[in-house]
Scaffold this active site. Sequence first.
Site, short mmCIF file in Angstrom:
data_model
loop_
_atom_site.label_atom_id
_atom_site.label_comp_id
_atom_site.label_asym_id
_atom_site.label_seq_id
_atom_site.Cartn_x
_atom_site.Cartn_y
_atom_site.Cartn_z
N SER A 1 7.91 -4.46 -2.22
CA SER A 1 6.75 -4.13 -2.31
C SER A 1 6.07 -3.72 -4.38
CB SER A 1 6.64 -3.11 -1.77
OG SER A 1 5.13 -1.80 -2.10
N TYR B 1 11.03 5.96 -0.04
CA TYR B 1 11.01 4.57 0.27
C TYR B 1 11.21 3.47 -0.66
CZ TYR B 1 7.74 0.82 1.83
OH TYR B 1 6.64 -0.71 1.62
N LYS C 1 13.36 -0.49 -1.71
CA LYS C 1 13.27 -1.80 -1.77
C LYS C 1 13.93 -2.12 -3.00
CE LYS C 1 10.03 -2.10 2.09
NZ LYS C 1 10.68 -3.09 2.59
#
Length: 349
Positions: free
Chosen positions: A124, A148, A152
């Site tokens: 992302s 979050y 990643k």
Amino acid sequence: MSILVTGGAGFIGSHTALLLLEAGYEVVVVDNFSNSKPEVISRMESLAGQKIPLYEVDLRDEIGLSTVFENHQIEAVIHFAGLKAVGESVSNPLYYYENNIGGTITLCQVMEKYNVHKMVFSSSATVYGKPDQVPVAENVPLRSTNPYGRTKLMIEEILRDVYISNPDWSIALLRYFNPLGAHESGKIGEDPNGIPNNLMPYITQVAIGKRDELLVYGGDYETPDGTGIRDYIHVTDLAMGHLKALQRVKNVTGVEAYNLGTGTGYSVLDVVREFEKVTGVKIPYQIVERRPGDIAECYANPNKAERELGWKADKTLADMCRDAWKWQKVNPEGYSESLQKKFDSSIKN
Ligand code: NAD
Ligand code: UD1
């Protein structure tokens, strides 16, 4: 040989799996339906005109996952499965680390066991945190501002280590910018739970009358109209990026990161105006305080993907607005069961 799509019932996974089928690939889907509904698979099957092998398996379930590799000759994995809500990751970080990182580790272990070394991974633009400059290219320092985003970042590092340990691996890290829109048929799309966090699902819910007005988070950013700027990309363009990345991992070993964005930034008010123009529906809005953790602007330098993958986004913001609206109108309740009959009859017609 089949392509395993983890998280293939989700928003981006479903569009990608469909495109793979259209391109003649055999596809196997693994999903635990933690953020999706089995209904999407029926719709994909009806659009593709074929059955899709589906395993309701959690990625952390090594035995369940091994069964998939026993039953199918897997050539490569496109790995979408993961949790993605930033706010939820702040309140429940261990769930995010366990699911996203734990799931990826088990997947890599099983892939190694079955001698499958080709992977396309959903990263992302969140790995850029608040970029020092835009457009942002792949080689800038990475950072993240929430759990979050850190999942990643950590997964990208884990996958680099996996390659160092065994140079047979071939991995594409795809850093998505802001996916919008839906399949042009209106039959698959984004189905957020509860109040949408993201801009476009919120706009379409205002347009259909489910919400009164859009709250525009911040009108005092250092941008031309004061609202936040992002790189919105049509989900079908994004899906195509996976097919191109798959070609690359089939031919070259190593680990490479690619930005999947359009290279153009639009403000929140640009999106509102474009949506109104394309659909003819007025979107009442109110400018409120900035949302904590938001940044002023983020858009991609997508040149590396064009150069090395031969991929370029070509759908416009107008296409994204039109398709997101079509999906919302045909499916006011998303994939909810109650609309199954209506959908079946729309297919017959
Ligand atoms: P999504 O939630 O619609 O799809 C993810 C799918 O993975 C869901 O169907 C969910 O049920 C499944 N899943 C989650 N954990 C699982 C597990 N442990 N085992 C099996 N299945 C599991 O999300 P999406 O928008 O399609 O995103 C796909 C991927 O792309 C995610 O990894 C996300 O972090 C990443 N991403 C998304 C965006 C975005 O804006 N949508 C932006 C950047 C990156
Ligand atoms: C969010 C996530 C990011 C994820 C991305 C795509 C955060 C902090 N980041 O990014 O990790 O990769 O979604 O899924 O949540 N906006 C409004 N009103 C709304 C909703 C959004 O004004 O109701 C504005 C935001 O302030 C922002 C823009 O619209 O300027 C886009 O927001 P959003 O769709 O949530 O995406 P991101 O913030 O880029």
